[in-house]
Design an enzyme around this catalytic site. Structure first.
Site, PDB file in Angstrom:
ATOM      1  N   LYS A  73      11.674  64.085  10.624  1.00 13.50           N
ATOM      2  CA  LYS A  73      12.299  64.211  11.951  1.00 13.50           C
ATOM      3  C   LYS A  73      12.911  62.905  12.467  1.00 13.50           C
ATOM      4  CE  LYS A  73       9.824  68.183  13.801  1.00 13.50           C
ATOM      5  NZ  LYS A  73       9.074  68.739  14.927  1.00 13.50           N
ATOM      6  N   ASP A 109      12.963  71.648  19.867  1.00  8.16           N
ATOM      7  CA  ASP A 109      11.565  71.875  20.275  1.00  8.16           C
ATOM      8  C   ASP A 109      11.474  72.041  21.792  1.00  8.16           C
ATOM      9  OD1 ASP A 109      10.122  71.867  17.881  1.00  8.16           O
ATOM     10  OD2 ASP A 109       9.955  69.691  17.832  1.00  8.16           O
ATOM     11  N   GLY A 135       4.760  64.713  18.896  1.00  5.91           N
ATOM     12  CA  GLY A 135       6.150  65.143  18.770  1.00  5.91           C
ATOM     13  C   GLY A 135       6.528  66.287  19.707  1.00  5.91           C
TER      14      GLY A 135
END
Ligand code: NDP
Length: 284
Positions: A73, A109, A135
């Site tokens: 990521k 997200d 995260g």
């Protein structure tokens, strides 16, 4: 007779390590099939040392984009041509979109979380408690900041990780953010409108307890959990018993997929189709 199936499909996929069993494949392909799109979503197992070559390969092969999950990521960023606003702020990318010939990193997200929150409460001007600073929490906090919340309290076990997120929110979004180091049962302040579990507590364990004094959850407060399996966590069950409006992590996961399909294809996919596919893939 020629059919669209005679043409090469448009490709998207997921670059990760240990992606076997990734339910996203079923969710994305269900959306493509339902909308008659000749697209395919493929899992790509990519070791960290091969990431640059994999991104260049996807670009060369005309991929329309791809998801990337752990451990890629952050390390994917130098291989991209640009970043969307929230991905740039949080320094993490989970969805890459080809725009013309450029690969742009986005983060879905937090966008998925906001989309699942929208029918319940408009975050603008609201006060938030967020458990966790990893995260998922980072993505949620940045999107909430961009959506105009009034203030946020980050409650985290590790002071260093919590402080890092608070500093990011203050410096990059000028947000009223504070850290509460998590020791013992946390009492939610009376002026809080939205409470979120952004930790991994409860994943695959319906009895796992979040250290919260549930008596401090006021009826009517929106309580959300990032945990998608099981969807109804102990935290959400307790919150519901207190009269709170609860939101499970399945909604966030499905909405992330919806945002990704929107970014790649330009269409808004059917949420029910994707939700059913996810439930089937997770055996729910
Ligand atoms: P990270 O490992 O980056 O962060 C985990 C967080 O949980 C940290 O804040 C950590 O605190 C905290 N934590 C873990 N165990 C405990 C514990 N026993 N007590 C207190 N705090 C704890 O994970 P992610 O942020 O990437 O993911 C978190 C969860 O969100 C996962 O379960 C993941 O499956 C889920 N998720 C759901 C999504 C959805 O769409 N529904 C999307 C993305 C993730 P500390 O800093 O102190 O270690």
């Amino acid at each position: 007779m020629a059919t669209t199936q005679n043409f090469l499909p448009e490709l998207v996929g997921s670059m990760s390590q240990g992606a076997a069993g990734n339910p996203t494949v079923a969710v994305m392909e269900a959306a493509f099939t339902h909308h008659g799109l000749h697209w395919r979503y493929v899992n790509m197992e990519v070791a960290p040392a091969d990431l640059g070559n994999a991104v260049r390969g996807a670009k060369a092969m005309g991929f329309r984009g791809f998801n990337c999950s752990l451990p890629h990521k952050v390390t994917v960023i130098p291989h991209l041509d640009g970043l969307g606003e929230s991905a740039g702020i949080m320094g993490a990318v989970n969805c890459v979109v080809r725009r013309d010939d450029r690969l742009i990193g986005e983060n879905t997200d937090g966008k998925g979380f906001l989309k699942s929150l929208a029918p319940v409460v408009d975050p603008r001007g609201k006060s938030v408690v967020l458990f966790g600073a990893g995260g998922a929490s980072r993505a949620i906090a940045v999107e909430l900041g961009l959506a105009g919340i009034k203030k946020i309290i980050i409650v985290n076990r590790s002071p260093a990780r919590g402080a890092e997120l608070v500093t990011l929110l203050r410096d990059k979004l000028q947000l009223d953010a504070e850290l509460a180091v998590w020791t013992g049962d946390y009492a939610v302040p009376a002026d809080i409108d939205i409470v979120i579990n952004g930790t991994s507590i409860g994943l695959y364990d319906g009895d796992a307890r979040l250290a919260v004094d549930t008596h401090t959850l006021r009826p009517g407060v929106a309580v959300a959990d990032v945990i998608f399996s099981p969807p109804l966590t102990r935290f959400l069950r307790d919150a519901r018993a207190r009269g709170c409006t609860v939101l499970d992590g399945l909604g966030m996961l499905v909405n992330q997929g919806i945002v990704a399909v929107q970014l790649w294809t330009g269409i808004t996919p059917d949420a029910d189709v994707m939700c059913h596919a996810l439930e089937n893939a997770l055996g729910l």
